[in-house]
Every structure is written in C-alpha cells, then in structure tokens.
Scaffold this active site. Structure first.
Site, PDB file in Angstrom:
ATOM      1  CE1 TYR A 110       6.537  -3.909   6.837  1.00  0.00           C
ATOM      2  CE2 TYR A 110       4.890  -5.518   7.487  1.00  0.00           C
ATOM      3  CZ  TYR A 110       5.453  -4.706   6.524  1.00  0.00           C
ATOM      4  OH  TYR A 110       4.926  -4.706   5.260  1.00  0.00           O
ATOM      5  CG  HIS A 178       9.535  -6.444   2.280  1.00  0.00           C
ATOM      6  ND1 HIS A 178       9.455  -6.275   3.639  1.00  0.00           N
ATOM      7  CD2 HIS A 178       8.594  -5.611   1.768  1.00  0.00           C
ATOM      8  CE1 HIS A 178       8.522  -5.374   3.931  1.00  0.00           C
ATOM      9  NE2 HIS A 178       7.988  -4.953   2.808  1.00  0.00           N
ATOM     10  CB  SER A 258      -0.777   0.916   1.546  1.00  0.00           C
ATOM     11  OG  SER A 258      -1.045   2.218   2.008  1.00  0.00           O
ATOM     12  N   PRO A 259      -4.189  -0.539   1.035  1.00  0.00           N
ATOM     13  CG  PRO A 259      -5.869  -1.973   1.785  1.00  0.00           C
ATOM     14  CD  PRO A 259      -4.413  -1.669   1.957  1.00  0.00           C
ATOM     15  N   GLY A 263      -4.352   5.092   5.140  1.00  0.00           N
ATOM     16  CA  GLY A 263      -5.471   5.639   5.893  1.00  0.00           C
ATOM     17  C   GLY A 263      -6.117   6.858   5.280  1.00  0.00           C
ATOM     18  CG  PHE A 264      -5.438  10.584   2.110  1.00  0.00           C
ATOM     19  CD1 PHE A 264      -5.202  11.761   2.807  1.00  0.00           C
ATOM     20  CD2 PHE A 264      -6.102  10.650   0.903  1.00  0.00           C
ATOM     21  CE1 PHE A 264      -5.615  12.982   2.285  1.00  0.00           C
ATOM     22  CE2 PHE A 264      -6.514  11.858   0.372  1.00  0.00           C
ATOM     23  CZ  PHE A 264      -6.266  13.035   1.069  1.00  0.00           C
ATOM     24  N   GLY A 268     -10.073  10.277   7.326  1.00  0.00           N
ATOM     25  CA  GLY A 268      -9.739  10.688   8.691  1.00  0.00           C
ATOM     26  C   GLY A 268      -8.460  11.489   8.824  1.00  0.00           C
TER      27      GLY A 268
END
Length: 384
Positions: A110, A178, A258-259, A263-264, A268
């Site tokens: 990251y 990872h 990414s639960p 963000g979908f 929003g």
C-alpha cells in the site's frame, strides 16, 4: 492548582460528560429500536469506556482477541482517489482507538510503504493496546511495485524486518502472506514464517486470497490465525469454494476485506462518480464501469430499503450481515471520514434476527451482479 488549570480541567470534565451522555442517548435510541433497552444501555456503558465487543481470530496458541470491527488503512494513502492530509488521517486513527478499535490493517504494497509509515507514526503510542497487522508477498523494489509475487525465505525475512522498522514495533502481531507465490510452496512459506515466530519477530501469521487446499497445507506446518479475503453481499465465493468451511473446521479466523465492495454497498457511488486517475484502482475493475455501476445500483437500493425499516444505513446493513455470518469473522472497513467511522461502529448497536438477515441476503441474491470482481491479471493472483 491555578485558576487556568482548574478551568481547563473543568472543560475536559464537562466535555467527557457530554460525550458520554451523547453516546448513551444515541445507543438508547438505536439499540432500543433494534435490540431492546438492555442492549442499548450496556452498549452505551461500553462506548463511554471506549470499548467495543470482542471477537477471537484463530485458536490455541494462534488465537488473537480483537475488536469485533477492525480498521483498514489502505485508502488513507493508496487506491482510493484523494485523501486527507497526514494530520487528519492521524486524528481519525486516534479517534478509532479512542472508540475501542484494536485491529488495524495495512500492507507493504500500500503506497508502496507509505501506508505502513503512516500506521507506524499514528499508532505508536497505542501499541500496548492494539494490533497492527501487515502483509508480505507483493514484490516492491526501491519503493516501487514490480507486479510480481516474492515469498522466498530471504525476502520474507527482509520484509519482516523492514516492516518492524516502519511500524515501530518489536514484533508483528499478525503477518499475512498477501498473495501466494506460485514459485514457493505453501508449506515452505509457512515454515519460513514459523522461523520468524520462533525468533519473536512475528507473533502470528495469516494468508490472503488463497484456496481451501492451500490453507490446509500451510496450517499443517504453522497454525494460521486468520485468512483474509474479499467477502460481502456482492461477492460470496468463500461460502462455496471451501474457504469458510476449512476455517471453521481448523479454528482459523476470517477477516473480510473490502466488506462494502470498495464503498459501493454504502450507496454513495453512482455512474457519475469520478475516480482519481492516479490513485484509485476502481477505475480498473470491471464492476466499476459506468454500465456496471448503473446496473448494480439495484443492490445498493435493496440494502437501503432493508435498513430504512430498521433505522440502519445501507453500510450498516452490509456490515451487520457479515457480522452475523460467524462469530470468528472480523470485517475491516476503511474510511477517511469521522462520520463514516461513527456509522461503521454503530453497526454493533443493532441486532436483527437470523430471519431478517436471510431476507436481506435473498433480496440481494435475486439481483444479478454485473461485472467481474477483478481484471484477468488480478484474478490470476487469487484462489491459488
């Protein structure tokens, strides 16, 4: 005590009192609606003490007790368009600790490196109260990603030692692989991490995005604390590919990243959303094309409809559904906004029945998902 000191102490005391009362009032209104007055009162007391419900990842010597919701740091520096400056991110991370979050997730890739550096600076003073997890596997040379996987013994060791320095830790609480390296068998990677555990540089380890068979092979060499994979209402493969089953069987925790589907699921994002061209991987994901977003909006609407009758937001419905799936599952939603941190943590105030969560699950499952999860190259790196 001087008059000025007394005044300052009084201001802090009043501020703490008002904060406690505000938390109690919010919990009573929400928790009373969803779970009864007793739950609301207990949650208010815990909130005032800066506590969250706890869950345990892993079992036996590999067990790790953490807050029921963690915090994913990735979007504070990487892959999520514009983000606040460092000072604002640090304030938000401090607020998360203050609210009882004890699991914080980052990774070498990251940035690369910048996310670990932020975590190290922001969370140093709390390291006796929290756990900062990080990940190796994606190769980074001179601070740049190569696109390759590298889990050779000398690389794992070097990445471990470098992460310890960036995170300002004496030992890594949980060190994930990872992505699996096709050139290094799972048993070999497990054995190499086991050596780091013996040396006290790593306390526990985990894997990300791997198959049930790989989990089983690695766990036989060095017990895993957690497996991390994408999991939410729009991507439920871990329910059918054996990953959740093998975690349940072997006593391994599961951490959905990414639960909220980048963000979908919070509602929003729409077809007019513009993703930052230089720092947002969503523009490369098939599920985030304009046409796919337009088609998938029905799913976000289903979450909003479910939540509306229960006083919940769409994000809270998405997180609540996950929390209901298993007591050894700990989602790590990320955010750069204090209001979203509050929203995420308030998910723990709700208690829907199993039948209600099944209602939401069935409503979403009836809507076809448009667009693949990853592009072809990224998809080849998972499920090995």
């Amino acid at each position: 005590m001087t008059d000025e000191t007394k005044e300052r102490a009084g201001a802090v005391s009043r501020r703490d009192f008002l904060k406690t009362m505000a938390l109690a009032g919010a919990a009573a209104s929400v928790g009373g609606f969803a779970a009864g007055e007793a739950k609301a009162a207990e949650r208010a007391k815990s909130a005032a003490r800066g506590e969250l419900p706890k869950r345990t990842l892993g079992s036996g010597k590999a067990a790790m007790t953490v807050s029921a919701l963690g915090f994913g740091l990735m979007g504070m520096t990487y892959n999520r368009s514009a983000h606040p400056d460092k000072a604002q991110c640090i304030r938000l991370l401090h607020e998360a600790v203050d609210r009882g979050v004890t699991l914080f997730d980052t990774a070498i890739i990251y940035g690369p490196l910048t996310n670990e550096l932020l975590a190290g600076e922001a969370l140093l003073q709390f390291r006796d109260r929290i756990s900062v997890t990080t990940k190796f596997g994606h190769e980074a040379i001179d601070g740049k990603a190569t696109g390759r996987q590298n889990s050779r013994p000398e690389t794992i060791r070097r990445y471990c030692e470098d992460s310890l320095k960036r995170l300002r830790l004496d030992a890594l609480p949980l060190f994930y692989q990872h992505r699996a390296d096709p050139e290094v068998p799972a048993e070999e990677a497990a054995g190499n991490v086991a050596e780091l555990i013996k040396e006290g540089k790593v306390l526990r380890w985990g894997m990300c995005g791997v198959s049930a068979e790989t989990i089983r092979r690695a766990h036989a060499v060095c017990p895993l604390t957690a497996v991390q994979s994408e999991y939410h209402l729009m991507f439920r493969d871990v329910e059918t590919n054996g990953v959740l089953d093998v975690c349940r069987e072997l006593g391994i925790g599961f951490v959905p990243y990414s639960p909220m589907n980048c963000g979908f699921l919070g509602g929003g994002i729409n077809e007019y959303t513009v993703f930052g061209p230089g720092n947002d991987n969503r523009q490369t994901l098939p599920r985030f094309t304009h046409d796919a977003i337009r088609a998938n909006t029905r799913i976000a609407a289903a979450l909003q409809s479910f939540g509306r009758m229960r006083g919940m937001t769409a994000s809270q419905a998405a997180l609540g559904w996950l929390l209901h799936k298993a007591p050894w599952l700990v989602p790590i939603p990320g955010t750069t906004k204090p209001s979203h941190l509050e929203e995420n943590l308030r998910t723990l105030d709700f208690a829907c029945s199993g039948a209600e969560w099944k209602e939401l699950e069935d409503a979403v499952a009836a809507i076809p998902v448009t667009g693949d999860r990853y592009n072809a190259e990224q998809q080849r790196q998972v499920g090995r």
